[in-house]
Design an enzyme around this catalytic site. Sequence first.
Site: not given
Ligand code: BEZ
Length: 222
Positions: A45, A138
């Site tokens: 992330c 929309d």
């Molecule tokens: C990540 O963002 O690295 C991750 C988050 C949850 C499960 C696996 C990877």
Amino acid sequence: MGINLGDTFPNFVADTTEGTIKFHDWLGDSWGILCSHPADYTPVCTTELGCMAKLVPEFQKRKVKMIALSVDSVQDHHGWSQDINAFIEQPPVQKLPFPIIADEKRELAVQLGMIDPAERNKEGLPLTARAVFVIGPDKKLKLSILYPATTGRNFNEILRVIDSLQLTACKKVATPVNWKAGEECMVLPNIPAEEAAKLFPKGIRTEKLPSSKSYLRFTPQP
Ligand code: BEZ
């Protein structure tokens, strides 16, 4: 629960790093992209949000407002934003150039069908998958892609898809495999030849096929 292409995107109210928003008001007349993330302070992330922050000028060029979502608190989002900024070699401020929704109760995750059944936090609570929703001016859902938590997204592909969505929203073409902005497009199969000739003055190239059917029609990008 979930949401299908063509549905009006829910006009949810949520707490974010930029205060409380009502989704349709926040979107205004723009296109929008909502990307969900499994949890704060997680490695994949962090790379994704860093990439999104660096790509803000590309989304702005396409008039697409960006918003992220993760199942942690606004306070966690602020702290994590510092790490994300540091990772992309920006001043480590507690702010990214787009809001992050705090979905601690997983209400949006359930409403939008974004739960990843394979991933839970240490308290056993479910995490969100990596959903991508593109919403039109929309307020209708134009694109939905769902990746598992373990696979990071390709944001170049997401920009490519937005180019196709925005082109095909106003011109009567579709985009072929691996199409990129500026390349040849395809005439929609339901357009009769006479109308197509008027609509596409740059010309139409029809591929000869064993079936003798004339459905493979290419035209320069209108
Ligand atoms: C990540 O963002 O690295 C991750 C988050 C949850 C499960 C696996 C990877």
